[in-house]
Write a protein that holds these residues in place. Sequence first.
Motif, PDB file in Angstrom:
ATOM      1  N   LEU A   1      37.887  93.324  14.230  1.00 49.15           N
ATOM      2  CA  LEU A   1      38.497  94.417  15.104  1.00 49.15           C
ATOM      3  C   LEU A   1      37.844  94.102  16.217  1.00 49.15           C
ATOM      4  O   LEU A   1      36.669  94.269  16.500  1.00 49.15           O
ATOM      5  CB  LEU A   1      38.413  95.768  14.219  1.00 49.15           C
ATOM      6  N   GLU A   2      38.719  94.438  17.511  1.00 47.61           N
ATOM      7  CA  GLU A   2      38.162  94.067  18.724  1.00 47.61           C
ATOM      8  C   GLU A   2      38.113  95.575  19.716  1.00 47.61           C
ATOM      9  O   GLU A   2      37.392  95.543  20.476  1.00 47.61           O
ATOM     10  CB  GLU A   2      39.002  93.024  19.244  1.00 47.61           C
ATOM     11  N   LYS A   3      38.837  96.448  19.458  1.00 51.21           N
ATOM     12  CA  LYS A   3      39.067  97.480  20.376  1.00 51.21           C
ATOM     13  C   LYS A   3      38.528  98.735  19.711  1.00 51.21           C
ATOM     14  O   LYS A   3      38.702  99.001  18.675  1.00 51.21           O
ATOM     15  CB  LYS A   3      40.665  97.864  20.623  1.00 51.21           C
ATOM     16  N   GLY A   4      37.472  99.324  20.441  1.00 56.69           N
ATOM     17  CA  GLY A   4      37.004 100.508  20.130  1.00 56.69           C
ATOM     18  C   GLY A   4      37.856 101.750  20.076  1.00 56.69           C
ATOM     19  O   GLY A   4      38.549 101.814  21.143  1.00 56.69           O
ATOM     20  N   GLU A   5      37.828 102.451  19.262  1.00 56.02           N
ATOM     21  CA  GLU A   5      38.745 103.797  19.221  1.00 56.02           C
ATOM     22  C   GLU A   5      37.957 105.090  19.175  1.00 56.02           C
ATOM     23  O   GLU A   5      38.614 106.066  18.950  1.00 56.02           O
ATOM     24  CB  GLU A   5      39.519 103.621  18.099  1.00 56.02           C
ATOM     25  N   ARG A   6      36.501 105.071  18.981  1.00 54.96           N
ATOM     26  CA  ARG A   6      35.684 106.226  18.761  1.00 54.96           C
ATOM     27  C   ARG A   6      35.939 107.046  20.112  1.00 54.96           C
ATOM     28  O   ARG A   6      36.103 108.247  19.959  1.00 54.96           O
ATOM     29  CB  ARG A   6      34.527 105.723  18.506  1.00 54.96           C
TER      30      ARG A   6
ATOM     31  N   THR B   1      37.176  91.406   4.188  1.00 61.06           N
ATOM     32  CA  THR B   1      36.029  91.654   4.875  1.00 61.06           C
ATOM     33  C   THR B   1      36.513  91.969   6.503  1.00 61.06           C
ATOM     34  O   THR B   1      37.445  91.443   6.972  1.00 61.06           O
ATOM     35  CB  THR B   1      35.358  90.156   5.217  1.00 61.06           C
ATOM     36  N   LEU B   2      35.932  92.923   6.760  1.00 62.42           N
ATOM     37  CA  LEU B   2      36.135  93.737   8.306  1.00 62.42           C
ATOM     38  C   LEU B   2      34.938  93.345   9.078  1.00 62.42           C
ATOM     39  O   LEU B   2      33.737  93.845   8.514  1.00 62.42           O
ATOM     40  CB  LEU B   2      36.554  95.000   8.087  1.00 62.42           C
ATOM     41  N   THR B   3      34.958  92.899  10.235  1.00 65.34           N
ATOM     42  CA  THR B   3      33.772  92.835  11.184  1.00 65.34           C
ATOM     43  C   THR B   3      34.307  93.521  12.587  1.00 65.34           C
ATOM     44  O   THR B   3      35.626  93.464  12.951  1.00 65.34           O
ATOM     45  CB  THR B   3      33.449  91.451  11.383  1.00 65.34           C
ATOM     46  N   GLY B   4      33.534  93.718  13.371  1.00 68.88           N
ATOM     47  CA  GLY B   4      33.655  94.523  14.457  1.00 68.88           C
ATOM     48  C   GLY B   4      32.520  95.427  15.001  1.00 68.88           C
ATOM     49  O   GLY B   4      31.879  95.812  14.571  1.00 68.88           O
ATOM     50  N   ARG B   5      32.630  95.554  16.397  1.00 72.09           N
ATOM     51  CA  ARG B   5      31.572  96.372  16.960  1.00 72.09           C
ATOM     52  C   ARG B   5      31.731  97.679  16.427  1.00 72.09           C
ATOM     53  O   ARG B   5      32.462  98.294  15.853  1.00 72.09           O
ATOM     54  CB  ARG B   5      31.667  96.473  18.574  1.00 72.09           C
ATOM     55  N   ALA B   6      30.597  98.571  16.802  1.00 69.90           N
ATOM     56  CA  ALA B   6      30.749 100.165  16.502  1.00 69.90           C
ATOM     57  C   ALA B   6      31.753 100.719  16.989  1.00 69.90           C
ATOM     58  O   ALA B   6      32.226 100.520  18.266  1.00 69.90           O
ATOM     59  CB  ALA B   6      29.238 100.657  16.712  1.00 69.90           C
ATOM     60  N   GLY B   7      32.488 101.458  16.311  1.00 71.23           N
ATOM     61  CA  GLY B   7      33.688 102.380  16.944  1.00 71.23           C
ATOM     62  C   GLY B   7      34.825 101.888  16.668  1.00 71.23           C
ATOM     63  O   GLY B   7      35.914 102.363  17.306  1.00 71.23           O
ATOM     64  N   THR B   8      35.268 100.749  16.101  1.00 76.48           N
ATOM     65  CA  THR B   8      36.345  99.999  16.024  1.00 76.48           C
ATOM     66  C   THR B   8      36.950 100.553  14.789  1.00 76.48           C
ATOM     67  O   THR B   8      38.339 100.267  14.686  1.00 76.48           O
ATOM     68  CB  THR B   8      36.234  98.449  15.906  1.00 76.48           C
TER      69      THR B   8
ATOM     70  N   LEU C   1      33.803 106.340  26.070  1.00 74.52           N
ATOM     71  CA  LEU C   1      32.307 106.217  26.241  1.00 74.52           C
ATOM     72  C   LEU C   1      31.754 105.148  25.462  1.00 74.52           C
ATOM     73  O   LEU C   1      31.127 104.050  25.666  1.00 74.52           O
ATOM     74  CB  LEU C   1      31.684 107.509  26.162  1.00 74.52           C
ATOM     75  N   ALA C   2      32.247 105.161  23.746  1.00 75.13           N
ATOM     76  CA  ALA C   2      31.578 104.176  22.882  1.00 75.13           C
ATOM     77  C   ALA C   2      32.177 103.125  23.251  1.00 75.13           C
ATOM     78  O   ALA C   2      31.318 102.024  23.013  1.00 75.13           O
ATOM     79  CB  ALA C   2      31.941 104.784  21.604  1.00 75.13           C
ATOM     80  N   GLN C   3      33.256 102.941  23.611  1.00 76.08           N
ATOM     81  CA  GLN C   3      33.857 101.292  23.925  1.00 76.08           C
ATOM     82  C   GLN C   3      32.960 100.817  25.084  1.00 76.08           C
ATOM     83  O   GLN C   3      32.685  99.802  24.913  1.00 76.08           O
ATOM     84  CB  GLN C   3      35.361 101.551  24.418  1.00 76.08           C
ATOM     85  N   LEU C   4      32.801 101.487  26.149  1.00 76.48           N
ATOM     86  CA  LEU C   4      32.129 100.852  27.266  1.00 76.48           C
ATOM     87  C   LEU C   4      30.572 100.743  26.823  1.00 76.48           C
ATOM     88  O   LEU C   4      29.917  99.669  27.355  1.00 76.48           O
ATOM     89  CB  LEU C   4      32.133 102.140  28.502  1.00 76.48           C
TER      90      LEU C   4
END
Length: 444
Positions: free
Chosen positions: A428-433, A258-265, A436-439
């Motif tokens: 997953l915590e850090k956005g890599e997209r 299972t993987l969870t995290g915000r969009a772009g991670t 702008l996507a992370q902010l």
Amino acid sequence: MKKIYVLDTNVLLHDPLAMFSFEENEVVIPSVVLEEIDSKKRLADEIGRNARFVSRELDRMRGQGHLHAGIALPSGGLLKVEMNHRRFVRVQELFGEMTNDNRILAVALNYHMEELEHGEAGRPVILVSKDVLVRVKADVLGIKAEDYLSDRTVTPSDQYTGHVTLRVHPSVIDEFYNFRFLSVRQLGISSGLHPNEFVILRDELGTSKSALLKVSPDGQRLEPLHLSNDPVWGITARNAQQRMALELLLSDDIPLVTLTGRAGTGKTLLTLAAGLIKVEDEHKYKKLLIARPVVPMGKDIGYLPGEKEEKLRPWMQPIYDNLEFLFNTKKSGDLDKILMGLGSIQVEALTYIRGRSIPGQFIIIDEAQNLSRHEVKTIVSRVGEQSKIVLLGDPEQIDHPYLDAQSNGLTYLVERFREESISGHVTLEKGERSRLAQLAAERL
């Protein structure tokens, strides 16, 4: 003191066993709730299934006595179906039209006023509803109202992330690099670490010395990651959590990830890359099956125009976008030709994999945060021999009307399997997209 709980329809449609969840207290189901449940029982989705279950349970309990007089519950409480709406005038004066919600409020108000007449001996009356506005209306009427919380797995602060950072003496880190393992006892931790959990060791003296380890399946040892940081189908992990995710995705000994995290991670991209390696290069699995709910409430797509593939395309476009990136396609239509030529990659709506037994496949379930507990159980229990299933999602972005970050099926699955040696999880915590996507994920 015993209490009186008045249940809204959405509570029973969300959890058909909710009527048994209030211990020795009295549970009241307004008669209008039965009408609403009856209107849902023909639906083919999760709500329809729950409506039919509630109907059967009430019919079974009817054999024990009269529902309007009260049926004893196994917990010691009492279940009643209430028809009394005589306080509806006050509700109608405040909120206008006498909707079904307002009729439920009238029943709760009637009980509340009757209990007030008993003074200190009166029992508290609590309206239980998943509908925020119903709870607000109840507050206006002076009735205590609560969300249904029995289905919540864990508080947000206690949610399992699959990794932990520990500060240790630098000699402990040196010992790990010398012997390539550590025992859990060497860290001074008697409990708290789970099988396949990741541990980041950092120097407590403040130097840059660190190590990334994984707890063994038996939970007794800390071992190095088995995989290097080489590209996987052209994708390289950009942070520690992505390395953890690839370690789980590429491990043949962990059939549930299972993987969870915000969009772009990077959840979907990493999983697709791992699936392609396992299916196309290593031939560990016969097929890569990718599925996601076609719409948040689980409705069918039959009303959409066109053939099945044309209907699916809008809902599956995020999957196709990632596949186009992985295959480095340049022109429109190139991906369809590649998928047709390979024949081992199947993109499906979740509707079409229910009821199947799926052996020898790498299965990806995207947007799993919109699934209920029952739906997750139905899907995972269909996984056959020699298959691996990966569920992805962002519990903070839920479109289902009766689910939230603590009660959805994905969070439930993570918490129930955290002690199992055949499963692994990473948040997953850090956005890599993009920056702008992370902010946007953090500030909007």
